[in-house]
Design a protein around this motif. Structure first.
Motif, PDB file in Angstrom:
ATOM      1  N   MET A  56      -1.219  13.187  -1.242  1.00 10.37           N
ATOM      2  CA  MET A  56      -0.773  13.909  -0.043  1.00 10.37           C
ATOM      3  C   MET A  56       0.358  13.137   0.608  1.00 10.37           C
ATOM      4  O   MET A  56       0.224  11.942   0.888  1.00 10.37           O
ATOM      5  CB  MET A  56      -1.921  14.071   0.942  1.00 10.37           C
ATOM      6  N   VAL A  57       1.468  13.819   0.823  1.00  9.36           N
ATOM      7  CA  VAL A  57       2.682  13.194   1.352  1.00  9.36           C
ATOM      8  C   VAL A  57       3.017  13.825   2.708  1.00  9.36           C
ATOM      9  O   VAL A  57       3.054  15.056   2.824  1.00  9.36           O
ATOM     10  CB  VAL A  57       3.867  13.434   0.373  1.00  9.36           C
ATOM     11  N   GLU A  58       3.245  12.972   3.687  1.00  9.05           N
ATOM     12  CA  GLU A  58       3.659  13.484   5.006  1.00  9.05           C
ATOM     13  C   GLU A  58       4.977  14.248   4.850  1.00  9.05           C
ATOM     14  O   GLU A  58       5.906  13.776   4.202  1.00  9.05           O
ATOM     15  CB  GLU A  58       3.852  12.303   5.970  1.00  9.05           C
ATOM     16  N   GLY A  59       5.021  15.433   5.418  1.00 11.06           N
ATOM     17  CA  GLY A  59       6.232  16.255   5.317  1.00 11.06           C
ATOM     18  C   GLY A  59       6.189  17.220   4.146  1.00 11.06           C
ATOM     19  O   GLY A  59       6.963  18.161   4.096  1.00 11.06           O
ATOM     20  N   VAL A  60       5.282  16.969   3.180  1.00  7.27           N
ATOM     21  CA  VAL A  60       5.135  17.872   2.030  1.00  7.27           C
ATOM     22  C   VAL A  60       3.780  18.588   2.102  1.00  7.27           C
ATOM     23  O   VAL A  60       3.706  19.815   2.040  1.00  7.27           O
ATOM     24  CB  VAL A  60       5.253  17.116   0.690  1.00  7.27           C
ATOM     25  N   THR A  99      -0.307   4.346   1.569  1.00 13.73           N
ATOM     26  CA  THR A  99       1.031   3.801   1.808  1.00 13.73           C
ATOM     27  C   THR A  99       1.460   4.262   3.199  1.00 13.73           C
ATOM     28  O   THR A  99       1.643   5.466   3.422  1.00 13.73           O
ATOM     29  CB  THR A  99       2.003   4.318   0.730  1.00 13.73           C
ATOM     30  N   VAL A 100       1.554   3.318   4.136  1.00 13.59           N
ATOM     31  CA  VAL A 100       1.785   3.712   5.537  1.00 13.59           C
ATOM     32  C   VAL A 100       2.830   2.825   6.207  1.00 13.59           C
ATOM     33  O   VAL A 100       2.960   1.639   5.883  1.00 13.59           O
ATOM     34  CB  VAL A 100       0.476   3.634   6.364  1.00 13.59           C
ATOM     35  N   PRO A 101       3.570   3.379   7.183  1.00 10.71           N
ATOM     36  CA  PRO A 101       4.515   2.564   7.956  1.00 10.71           C
ATOM     37  C   PRO A 101       3.758   1.509   8.766  1.00 10.71           C
ATOM     38  O   PRO A 101       2.644   1.778   9.228  1.00 10.71           O
ATOM     39  CB  PRO A 101       5.181   3.575   8.897  1.00 10.71           C
ATOM     40  N   SER A 102       4.356   0.341   8.960  1.00  5.63           N
ATOM     41  CA  SER A 102       3.637  -0.742   9.624  1.00  5.63           C
ATOM     42  C   SER A 102       3.387  -0.462  11.110  1.00  5.63           C
ATOM     43  O   SER A 102       2.495  -1.033  11.707  1.00  5.63           O
ATOM     44  CB  SER A 102       4.390  -2.057   9.453  1.00  5.63           C
ATOM     45  N   ASP A 103       4.170   0.479  11.689  1.00  6.95           N
ATOM     46  CA  ASP A 103       3.935   0.776  13.112  1.00  6.95           C
ATOM     47  C   ASP A 103       2.933   1.923  13.318  1.00  6.95           C
ATOM     48  O   ASP A 103       2.769   2.420  14.428  1.00  6.95           O
ATOM     49  CB  ASP A 103       5.266   1.081  13.817  1.00  6.95           C
ATOM     50  N   LEU A 104       2.259   2.346  12.236  1.00  6.80           N
ATOM     51  CA  LEU A 104       1.241   3.403  12.376  1.00  6.80           C
ATOM     52  C   LEU A 104       0.061   2.840  13.173  1.00  6.80           C
ATOM     53  O   LEU A 104      -0.434   1.747  12.876  1.00  6.80           O
ATOM     54  CB  LEU A 104       0.757   3.846  10.986  1.00  6.80           C
ATOM     55  N   SER A 135       5.135   1.389   3.935  1.00  8.91           N
ATOM     56  CA  SER A 135       6.048   2.475   3.570  1.00  8.91           C
ATOM     57  C   SER A 135       7.247   2.461   4.510  1.00  8.91           C
ATOM     58  O   SER A 135       7.081   2.359   5.719  1.00  8.91           O
ATOM     59  CB  SER A 135       5.299   3.806   3.722  1.00  8.91           C
ATOM     60  N   PRO A 136       8.461   2.560   3.969  1.00  5.73           N
ATOM     61  CA  PRO A 136       9.627   2.617   4.847  1.00  5.73           C
ATOM     62  C   PRO A 136       9.708   3.930   5.621  1.00  5.73           C
ATOM     63  O   PRO A 136      10.237   3.992   6.708  1.00  5.73           O
ATOM     64  CB  PRO A 136      10.808   2.470   3.887  1.00  5.73           C
ATOM     65  N   HIS A 137       9.169   5.008   5.051  1.00  9.03           N
ATOM     66  CA  HIS A 137       9.198   6.306   5.719  1.00  9.03           C
ATOM     67  C   HIS A 137       7.911   7.066   5.430  1.00  9.03           C
ATOM     68  O   HIS A 137       7.628   7.357   4.262  1.00  9.03           O
ATOM     69  CB  HIS A 137      10.333   7.200   5.201  1.00  9.03           C
TER      70      HIS A 137
END
Ligand SMILES: Nc1ncnc2c1ncn2[C@@H]1O[C@H](COP(=O)(O)OP(=O)(O)O)[C@@H](O)[C@H]1O
Ligand SMILES: Cc1ncc(C[n+]2csc(CCOP(=O)(O)OP(=O)(O)O)c2C)c(N)n1
Ligand SMILES: [Mg+2]
Length: 329
Positions: A56-60, A99-104, A135-137
């Protein structure tokens, strides 16, 4: 307002520890669980193992508007369980790569794992391990599921037989129509189909009954009924005919289609993510399934290239092999 604790604040190992405690629902199947380089599980000699993976991908697959963190975790499990069900099997274990952004906010991940926990508990599936990276994005979650089916009984896409009827479980199109309802902010008008989008509930038990009754082929509906029918027809080298009026639709999907101004079978054919099953079976075996939520939608007509025809409102056409496609130009 105090700032929420982020993944970066807590660190990789503490984050993992926080979310993965007490995740074993079938202890008899595990030798080594979370905390080592690999999990070690028991396999039973009378069973074949099934392995599948879904992402599952954010935005998809979701946005913060369309799904809560809990929903994302739950649906990740559901889409994986659905693949096991589609083979006629039962899920037993899962690994999850995050896989997540570090500011999550850590809270998002905790809620996501509550969704994963709810699904693992419901399906009696062990969380056996995973991975966590930055994740960078955006957020990406991958589940890999293992399951089992009695030796040599897995139901593939390849054995549909001429003369079989084509059936689906439940109602089709609700998840796609539910997504439309969310986009239009009609959640309160269409609660059932919104729920189908956010928390699909595949049924390995129903799939097992269908297998035991002799289904010749089966597929789960992830990309849309049209593309799943083509997958069976092409893998089995048969032509099929489908009757549009026989595709089971929920009242909410019919109502939403009217409001939006599209054909009521549009979402069923191309919506996707229903995680219902499409299967073929000898007509004579249907009497064994009368108590189940199953609808006949067509027939396997002949051996051939894998063409699916659709008769709808008195018109017969070749069905467009359309469904969700990740790499559309
Ligand atoms: N990157 C990949 N590497 C190897 N096999 C893949 C890859 N992506 C998909 N597959 C395989 O291709 C087949 C079709 O994939 P997919 O359409 O995702 O199936 P499903 O709709 O059941 O999830 C499956 O057998 C899947 O395991
Ligand atoms: C924000 C958002 N846009 C679009 C969709 C619709 N959508 C995304 S992926 C997909 C198809 C199923 O996903 P896929 O990864 O192809 O599943 P698989 O066939 O591998 O099981 C659909 C219908 C959605 N769920 N959310
Ligand atoms: Mg896939």
């Amino acid at each position: 307002m105090t700032k929420k604790q982020t993944i970066k604040d807590l660190g990789e190992f503490k984050s993992i520890e926080k979310i993965t405690r007490d995740f074993i629902y079938r202890p008899e199947l595990v030798k080594v669980g979370i905390g080592d380089d690999g999990a070690v599980v028991y396999t039973r000699p009378e069973m074949d193992e099934i392995i599948s993976t879904d992402t599952m991908v954010e935005g998809v697959h979701f946005t913060h508007q369309t799904m809560s963190a809990f929903d994302v975790g739950f649906k990740l499990c559901a889409s994986n369980v659905s693949d096991i069900a589609a083979m006629g099997g039962q899920p037993t274990g899962l690994v999850v790569s995050v896989t997540v952004p570090s500011d999550l906010p850590v809270e998002w991940l905790e809620n996501c794992y509550e969704g994963i926990r709810a699904a693992c508990k419901y399906y009696r599936m062990n969380l056996l391990g995973g991975d966590m990276t930055g994740s960078p994005h955006g957020i990406v979650l991958t589940g890999t599921v293992i399951g089992e089916v009695p030796l040599n009984t897995a139901v593939t896409r390849r054995q549909a037989q001429v003369g079989d009827v084509v059936c689906v479980t439940g109602t089709v199109g609700d998840a796609g129509a539910g997504l439309e309802a969310i986009y239009r902010k009609w959640e309160s008008l269409f609660p059932h189909i919104v729920q189908k989008h956010q928390r699909p509930l595949p049924s390995p038990n129903l799939a097992m009954k269908i297998r035991e009754c002799g289904a010749s082929s089966m597929n789960d509906i992830s990309d849309g009924l049209s593309s799943e029918l083509y997958e069976i027809a092409q893998a089995s080298q048969v032509n099929m005919s489908i009757v549009g009026e026989q595709i089971p639709l929920s009242q909410e999907t019919i109502k939403l289609s009217e409001k939006v101004g599209v054909s009521p079978i549009h979402y069923a054919l191309v919506g996707g993510e229903d995680y219902e099953l499409v299967f073929t079976i000898k007509e004579a075996k249907l009497s064994l399934l009368t108590q189940e939520p199953i609808h006949v939608i067509g027939r396997v007509e002949s051996a051939g290239e894998g063409v699916v025809s659709l008769t709808y409102q008195g018109e017969k056409k070749v069905l467009e092999a359309k469904g969700f496609c990740h790499f559309k130009s």
